[in-house]
Motif scaffolding. Sequence first.
Motif, mmCIF file in Angstrom:
data_model
loop_
_atom_site.group_PDB
_atom_site.id
_atom_site.type_symbol
_atom_site.label_atom_id
_atom_site.label_comp_id
_atom_site.label_asym_id
_atom_site.label_seq_id
_atom_site.Cartn_x
_atom_site.Cartn_y
_atom_site.Cartn_z
ATOM 1 N N ILE A 9 0.860 -1.182 0.000
ATOM 2 C CA ILE A 9 0.000 0.000 0.000
ATOM 3 C C ILE A 9 0.900 1.237 0.000
ATOM 4 N N VAL A 10 0.878 1.950 -1.124
ATOM 5 C CA VAL A 10 1.715 3.138 -1.306
ATOM 6 C C VAL A 10 1.127 4.328 -0.566
ATOM 7 N N SER A 11 -0.201 4.503 -0.673
ATOM 8 C CA SER A 11 -0.851 5.621 0.004
ATOM 9 C C SER A 11 -2.328 5.317 0.206
ATOM 10 N N GLY A 12 -2.924 5.983 1.166
ATOM 11 C CA GLY A 12 -4.341 5.822 1.442
ATOM 12 C C GLY A 12 -4.628 4.580 2.248
ATOM 13 N N GLY A 56 -9.557 6.709 -0.784
ATOM 14 C CA GLY A 56 -8.751 6.372 -1.956
ATOM 15 C C GLY A 56 -7.496 5.636 -1.536
ATOM 16 N N CYS A 57 -6.851 4.996 -2.495
ATOM 17 C CA CYS A 57 -5.690 4.174 -2.174
ATOM 18 C C CYS A 57 -4.881 3.893 -3.437
ATOM 19 N N VAL A 58 -3.564 3.856 -3.296
ATOM 20 C CA VAL A 58 -2.685 3.431 -4.384
ATOM 21 C C VAL A 58 -1.950 2.178 -3.914
ATOM 22 N N VAL A 59 -2.035 1.114 -4.731
ATOM 23 C CA VAL A 59 -1.449 -0.183 -4.400
ATOM 24 C C VAL A 59 -0.398 -0.545 -5.445
#
Length: 122
Positions: free
Chosen positions: A72-75, A108-111
Motif C-alpha cells: 500500500i503506497v498511500s491511502g 482512496g488508495c494506491v497499491v
Amino acid sequence: MSKSTITYWNPLLPVNGGKWQPISGLEGMAEELTLSIDQETGEYTRLTRFHPGADTAAFGGKRHAYPEEIFIVSGRLYDEAFGVWLETGHYASRPPGELHGPFRTDEGCVVLEVSFPNRTQA
C-alpha cells in the motif's frame, strides 16, 4: 526476455495522470498503470489506484492461480476477506489461490502490485 525497464520517473505526479487506464468493469472506481512487464512470462509490476468511495463488493472476492505481492503506497483499503484496513506501508505476499477482497476505500488508495502469472499452482 526480461521485464521492461524505464529510467526514473514519478507516476504519481499529476503530469503523468494521462498514463493511467481504467480497469475494465471498475470504470470510475479504479485505474491501473503498468510499470514493467515481461511479455514472455506475463510477470508484471503495476500500480492500482482506487478512487475515494470505490467499492468492489458487487464483484465478490478474488483468487488466482499465481502468487503476487502487494504494497500500500498511500491511502487505505479495506479487504473484506481478511476483515482488515490496509493502510500506507502494509505489505502482503499472497500464495496462489488465496482469497482477497472485495475491497472498499473511503479516502482512496494506491497499491503497488507485483504478479507472477507464469508461476501457477499445479
